[in-house]
Design a protein around this motif. Sequence first.
Motif, PDB file in Angstrom:
ATOM      1  N   TYR A  32       0.874  -1.261   0.059  1.00 17.36           N
ATOM      2  CA  TYR A  32      -0.045   0.243   0.175  1.00 17.36           C
ATOM      3  C   TYR A  32       0.770   1.153  -0.036  1.00 17.36           C
ATOM      4  CZ  TYR A  32      -4.292  -2.482   0.750  1.00 17.36           C
ATOM      5  OH  TYR A  32      -5.464  -3.324   0.590  1.00 17.36           O
ATOM      6  N   ASN A  33       1.852   1.226   0.623  1.00 12.59           N
ATOM      7  CA  ASN A  33       2.775   2.354   0.755  1.00 12.59           C
ATOM      8  C   ASN A  33       3.559   2.654  -0.707  1.00 12.59           C
ATOM      9  OD1 ASN A  33       2.487   2.638   3.431  1.00 12.59           O
ATOM     10  ND2 ASN A  33       4.233   1.754   4.065  1.00 12.59           N
ATOM     11  N   ASN A  34       3.887   1.527  -1.284  1.00 10.22           N
ATOM     12  CA  ASN A  34       4.436   1.685  -2.712  1.00 10.22           C
ATOM     13  C   ASN A  34       3.260   1.992  -3.632  1.00 10.22           C
ATOM     14  OD1 ASN A  34       6.886   1.482  -1.632  1.00 10.22           O
ATOM     15  ND2 ASN A  34       6.904  -0.879  -2.133  1.00 10.22           N
ATOM     16  N   ARG A  35       2.113   1.880  -3.437  1.00 10.38           N
ATOM     17  CA  ARG A  35       1.034   1.948  -4.405  1.00 10.38           C
ATOM     18  C   ARG A  35       0.821   3.713  -4.984  1.00 10.38           C
ATOM     19  NH1 ARG A  35      -4.925   1.723  -2.885  1.00 10.38           N
ATOM     20  NH2 ARG A  35      -4.169   3.202  -1.462  1.00 10.38           N
ATOM     21  N   ASP A  36       1.255   4.469  -3.938  1.00  9.00           N
ATOM     22  CA  ASP A  36       1.171   5.937  -4.259  1.00  9.00           C
ATOM     23  C   ASP A  36       2.221   6.463  -5.044  1.00  9.00           C
ATOM     24  OD1 ASP A  36      -1.229   6.074  -3.044  1.00  9.00           O
ATOM     25  OD2 ASP A  36      -0.375   6.426  -0.997  1.00  9.00           O
ATOM     26  N   ASP A  37       3.379   5.553  -5.060  1.00 10.72           N
ATOM     27  CA  ASP A  37       4.486   5.976  -5.978  1.00 10.72           C
ATOM     28  C   ASP A  37       4.270   6.363  -7.292  1.00 10.72           C
ATOM     29  OD1 ASP A  37       7.258   6.650  -6.356  1.00 10.72           O
ATOM     30  OD2 ASP A  37       8.088   4.631  -6.484  1.00 10.72           O
ATOM     31  N   ARG A  38       4.770   7.387  -8.005  1.00 12.05           N
ATOM     32  CA  ARG A  38       4.594   7.702  -9.304  1.00 12.05           C
ATOM     33  C   ARG A  38       5.337   6.549 -10.301  1.00 12.05           C
ATOM     34  NH1 ARG A  38       6.289  13.573 -10.774  1.00 12.05           N
ATOM     35  NH2 ARG A  38       6.914  12.086 -12.296  1.00 12.05           N
ATOM     36  N   GLY A  39       6.042   5.883  -9.791  1.00 12.38           N
ATOM     37  CA  GLY A  39       6.861   5.047 -10.851  1.00 12.38           C
ATOM     38  C   GLY A  39       8.026   5.330 -11.169  1.00 12.38           C
ATOM     39  N   ALA A  40       8.898   4.669 -11.825  1.00  9.13           N
ATOM     40  CA  ALA A  40      10.195   5.046 -12.146  1.00  9.13           C
ATOM     41  C   ALA A  40      10.106   5.907 -13.477  1.00  9.13           C
ATOM     42  CB  ALA A  40      11.070   3.733 -12.244  1.00  9.13           C
ATOM     43  N   GLN A  52       6.972   5.003 -16.044  1.00  4.68           N
ATOM     44  CA  GLN A  52       6.759   3.547 -16.564  1.00  4.68           C
ATOM     45  C   GLN A  52       4.953   3.396 -16.758  1.00  4.68           C
ATOM     46  OE1 GLN A  52       9.177   1.177 -17.429  1.00  4.68           O
ATOM     47  NE2 GLN A  52       7.190   0.158 -18.180  1.00  4.68           N
ATOM     48  N   GLN A  53       4.337   3.908 -15.782  1.00  8.42           N
ATOM     49  CA  GLN A  53       2.927   3.634 -15.848  1.00  8.42           C
ATOM     50  C   GLN A  53       2.404   4.572 -17.028  1.00  8.42           C
ATOM     51  OE1 GLN A  53       0.772   5.151 -12.515  1.00  8.42           O
ATOM     52  NE2 GLN A  53      -0.845   4.219 -13.080  1.00  8.42           N
ATOM     53  N   GLN A  54       2.812   5.757 -17.344  1.00 13.11           N
ATOM     54  CA  GLN A  54       2.414   6.560 -18.415  1.00 13.11           C
ATOM     55  C   GLN A  54       2.864   5.767 -19.817  1.00 13.11           C
ATOM     56  OE1 GLN A  54       4.528  10.215 -17.349  1.00 13.11           O
ATOM     57  NE2 GLN A  54       2.490  11.049 -16.697  1.00 13.11           N
ATOM     58  N   TRP A  55       4.080   5.054 -19.725  1.00 11.11           N
ATOM     59  CA  TRP A  55       4.595   4.543 -20.804  1.00 11.11           C
ATOM     60  C   TRP A  55       3.674   3.280 -21.437  1.00 11.11           C
ATOM     61  CZ3 TRP A  55       8.391   5.424 -24.531  1.00 11.11           C
ATOM     62  CH2 TRP A  55       8.845   4.010 -25.295  1.00 11.11           C
ATOM     63  N   ASP A  56       3.533   2.528 -20.199  1.00  6.95           N
ATOM     64  CA  ASP A  56       2.650   1.470 -20.407  1.00  6.95           C
ATOM     65  C   ASP A  56       1.089   1.785 -21.066  1.00  6.95           C
ATOM     66  OD1 ASP A  56       4.905  -0.109 -19.772  1.00  6.95           O
ATOM     67  OD2 ASP A  56       4.102  -0.354 -17.592  1.00  6.95           O
ATOM     68  N   ALA A  57       0.645   2.891 -20.472  1.00  7.37           N
ATOM     69  CA  ALA A  57      -0.735   3.271 -20.997  1.00  7.37           C
ATOM     70  C   ALA A  57      -0.727   3.657 -22.417  1.00  7.37           C
ATOM     71  CB  ALA A  57      -1.193   4.437 -20.140  1.00  7.37           C
TER      72      ALA A  57
END
Length: 68
Positions: A32-40, A52-57
Amino acid sequence: MFDAIRNKSRILMGVLVLLIIPSFVLFGVEGYNNRDDRGAVVAQIGDLEITQQQWDAMHQQEVDKIRA
């Protein structure tokens, strides 16, 4: 040897529960603590950072366009 384990199985199960449940709780809290992280950050163009999340989307959108 196994008779002792069989006779004390209730105690053994209690000890195992005391060891296993806290480990699940600790790893769950960490998730849960790492869930709020924006990502690498995988790319940076000037001041714009792409995670990474934006890239994947965006990659998934392109794959969907090609399939259609």
